[in-house]
Motif scaffolding. Structure first.
Motif, short mmCIF file in Angstrom:
data_model
loop_
_atom_site.label_atom_id
_atom_site.label_comp_id
_atom_site.label_asym_id
_atom_site.label_seq_id
_atom_site.Cartn_x
_atom_site.Cartn_y
_atom_site.Cartn_z
N ILE A 88 0.86 -1.18 0.00
CA ILE A 88 0.00 0.00 0.00
C ILE A 88 0.90 1.23 0.00
N LYS A 147 -0.07 8.37 -0.95
CA LYS A 147 0.02 9.39 -1.99
C LYS A 147 0.42 10.73 -1.37
N THR A 183 -3.58 10.31 1.14
CA THR A 183 -4.55 9.23 0.99
C THR A 183 -3.78 7.99 0.54
N LEU A 184 -4.45 6.84 0.55
CA LEU A 184 -3.75 5.60 0.25
C LEU A 184 -3.99 5.13 -1.17
N ASP A 185 -2.96 4.54 -1.74
CA ASP A 185 -3.08 3.92 -3.06
C ASP A 185 -3.02 2.40 -2.86
N LEU A 186 -4.18 1.76 -3.02
CA LEU A 186 -4.26 0.31 -2.80
C LEU A 186 -4.12 -0.46 -4.10
N SER A 187 -3.90 0.25 -5.22
CA SER A 187 -4.03 -0.40 -6.52
C SER A 187 -2.97 -1.49 -6.74
N LYS A 188 -1.82 -1.39 -6.04
CA LYS A 188 -0.78 -2.39 -6.26
C LYS A 188 -0.80 -3.49 -5.20
#
Ligand SMILES: Cc1cc2nc3c(=O)[nH]c(=O)nc-3n(C[C@H](O)[C@H](O)[C@H](O)COP(=O)(O)OP(=O)(O)OC[C@H]3O[C@@H](n4cnc5c(N)ncnc54)[C@H](O)[C@@H]3O)c2cc1C
Ligand SMILES: Nc1ncnc2c1ncn2[C@@H]1O[C@H](COP(=O)(O)O)[C@@H](O)[C@H]1O
Lengths: 311, 258
Positions: B16, B19, B23-28
């Motif tokens: 995780i 950004k 906020t969090l980037d969960l895409s990976k």
């Protein structure tokens, strides 16, 4: 938003009642303490600052968790709106969920903030401490557990002539039988109060080697803590001394991590330290992103040299 | 004895990213079995091994797009459970505990159970309450913090290691028990259990199929934000030769003797 009309406070540990009332006071117009027992327990709550007390008669052999229907009934009788604050131990969390289900209230464990701006909102850590999530509460009542020292507590005055009301014991539908209870042996150090902490991670190969960490701690006048797997899993140290989101949150001046990878769940507990020092043989260990000083090396080589140099 | 082991599928937290706006980037982040739910599954398997005649169902509720992942299904089944029940619906993504517990309650009612085991907290929101809520919604006994379970005749004996005491309790079945992370060391799937996983049944339920009725909402998650990080000096010495160690000691000495 103005203050909440009612806040209910219950602590399974007598030592927490004062700070829970201290957390409640700035948030609510009226703070009611719920206690299990009679006059002495009610008087203790009044001495800690509760103006209204509901005393539920204590029952032989009933575990605290099985008072949930009685506590729910007391809160229902008093309006069932507002906020319930409990101590964030295992018992407190169990009770919180039981009360939440009985009173159809939102439950949040280990609150990191409680806000009244624009309605009641409670924050808590998610993703191992990577982020704080804020939950905006829509149920009339919320049940929140609070860890010791996690939220600011206003100083409270003892209340003379507090109103003491009699609660009722409501038997649980599925009573749990207490077979045996033993006090845990020994008292672990209060790491949250330590100024200097040496932390043992899984980089230690065996329990006997922990003396290395002990030597370093005595050389710098500090205490020894650990990562969670060292306490739970290996069982080499007490659970009370593991650092992290589900363990101790440090406030130290110096934190030295030995063979700790530095995953977020751990670092959230260490980040409150002023200076972070890391020894790890893996150059890419995340701990180095959180460190002020570090060495990419074998702790079995570095620590004895460090201890010798500091003597 | 029918045992349900509840396990949540959560994003791999190490992937995780935060950004710039915190906020969090969960895409990976790939899905995985929530770490402490492996203890619940292992506890169920151990009870089965001891009692000899238990059936263990793994139960997970979540978004269809997550639970549809065949690697995840296989991973759960390779841990020794007899079957897997999924409640898959994209609307289940990001649900709060009261909702989750009511979904699991509906599924458990349909499956039938004597004992439900939960982990101590889910790896993503770590709400530490779904097990107890589930027990209350099902109207059965429930307890948390359990570090040992012994199955008896229509009862379970559980040990709880609390902050300053250890207690032993007896719960009449049916019951819901949340176990702690140190109840056991989850075993790594063996080649044998991995091969067997392919033959074990997976039942995929819908919300309608389990007769789920959404409870009135009690809360909404309105923001998820990383805290501000304090800047660290990051003076790292790369190597542990005697000279490196000496340089390291000299760099930290002022801090330690201050
Ligand atoms: C919901 C949840 C809550 C959690 N809460 C916590 C918590 O509160 N606290 C906590 O600590 N963890 C917590 N964890 C676990 C956490 O995710 C990590 O698994 C844990 O912190 C790792 O511990 P470790 O660093 O000791 O072990 P590892 O990750 O195994 O790291 C060991 C490190 O030692 C290094 N090493 C090995 N040998 C040597 C050597 N000879 N010299 C130097 N370095 C060496 C390795 O390079 C490695 O980096 C939680 C997890 C979850 C899912
Ligand atoms: N979506 C889910 N599916 C299956 N089990 C779950 C789910 N959410 C929570 N649980 C179970 O409830 C426990 C506590 O979760 P929580 O209250 O979210 O911390 C987890 O360890 C799981 O055993």
């Amino acid at each position: 938003m103005s203050k909440l009309a009612n806040i209910y406070v219950f602590s399974d540990k007598p030592s927490r009642i004062r700070d829970l009332i201290g957390v409640a006071t700035p948030l609510g117009d009226k703070v009611t303490a719920i206690v299990i027992g009679a006059q002495p327990e009610a008087q203790a709550a009044a001495a800690a600052g509760a103006a209204t007390i509901i005393a539920i008669p204590s029952q032989e052999g009933v575990i605290v968790e099985d008072y949930a229907p009685s506590i729910a009934e007391a809160i229902r009788g008093a309006g069932a709106a507002g906020l319930v604050l409990l101590a964030a131990g295992k018992r407190g969390k169990c009770l919180a969920a039981k009360l939440g289900a009985a009173l159809r209230a939102a439950v949040v464990n280990e609150a990191s903030a409680i806000s009244l701006d624009g309605g009641l909102a409670v924050s808590h850590m998610v993703y191992g401490g990577l982020a704080n999530a804020t939950e905006t509460i829509s149920s009339p009542l919320a049940v929140v557990t609070v860890a010791s020292g996690a939220l600011e507590a206003a100083p409270c005055q003892a209340v003379a002539g507090a109103e003491i009301r009699q609660g009722v014991f409501v038997p649980p539908a599925h009573p749990i039988r207490l077979v045996k209870r033993e006090a845990k042996a020994g008292q672990a150090v209060d790491l949250a109060a330590s100024r200097r902490v040496v932390c043992v991670g899984r980089g230690f190969a065996k329990k006997e080697d922990l003396s290395l960490a002990g030597d370093l701690a005595s050389a710098i006048g500090g205490d020894v803590g650990c990562s969670r797997p060292i306490a739970e899993g290996e069982g080499w140290m007490e659970r009370e001394v593991y650092v992290g989101v589900s363990g101790v949150m440090l406030n130290a001046d110096i934190y030295i991590a030995l063979g700790v990878s530095g995953q977020i769940q751990h670092m959230v507990g260490a980040n409150g330290s002023k200076t972070i020092i890391a020894v790890n043989k893996d150059k890419n260990a995340p701990i180095f992103n959180f460190a002020d000083y570090g060495i990419v090396g074998d702790l079995y080589k570095v620590v004895p040299a460090l201890v010798a140099a500091l003597k | 004895m029918n045992i349900i082991a509840c396990c949540k599928i959560v994003p791999e937290d190490q992937d995780i990213a935060v950004k710039p706006d915190r906020t969090l980037d969960l895409s990976k982040a790939e899905p995985k079995i929530s770490q402490y739910d492996l203890n619940a599954i292992e506890a169920a398997i151990q009870i089965k091994e001891q009692s000899g005649n238990a059936n263990v169902v793994a139960l997970s509720a979540g978004a269809a797009k997550t639970l549809g992942n065949s690697k995840i299904r296989k991973d759960i089944l390779s841990r020794g459970v007899d079957s897997l029940t999924l409640v898959a619906d994209d609307s289940l993504e990001g649900r709060l505990p009261a909702d989750t517990a009511s979904v699991l309650a509906a599924a458990a009612r349909k499956t039938g159970f004597d004992l439900i085991l939960c982990g101590e907290g889910s790896g993503d929101i770590y709400a530490q309450q779904v097990g107890i809520l589930l027990g209350e919604m099902l109207g059965v006994a429930s307890i948390n913090g359990v570090s040992r379970i012994t199955a008896g005749d229509g009862t379970v004996l559980v040990e709880r290691t609390l902050e300053d005491e250890i207690e032993t309790l007896e719960l009449a079945l049916p019951a819901v028990v949340s176990v702690t992370a140190d109840i056991n060391t989850p075993r790594i799937p063996s080649l044998k259990t991995i091969l067997a996983a392919g033959k074990k049944p997976t039942v995929t339920e819908t919300l309608d199929g389990i007769g789920y009725q959404a409870p009135a909402p009690v809360a909404a998650m309105t923001s998820v934000k990383a805290p501000e990080q304090s800047d660290r000096k990051k003076k790292i010495i790369d190597g542990d030769s005697d000279a490196d160690i000496k340089a390291f000691i000299e760099s930290i000495r002022p801090e330690l003797t201050a």
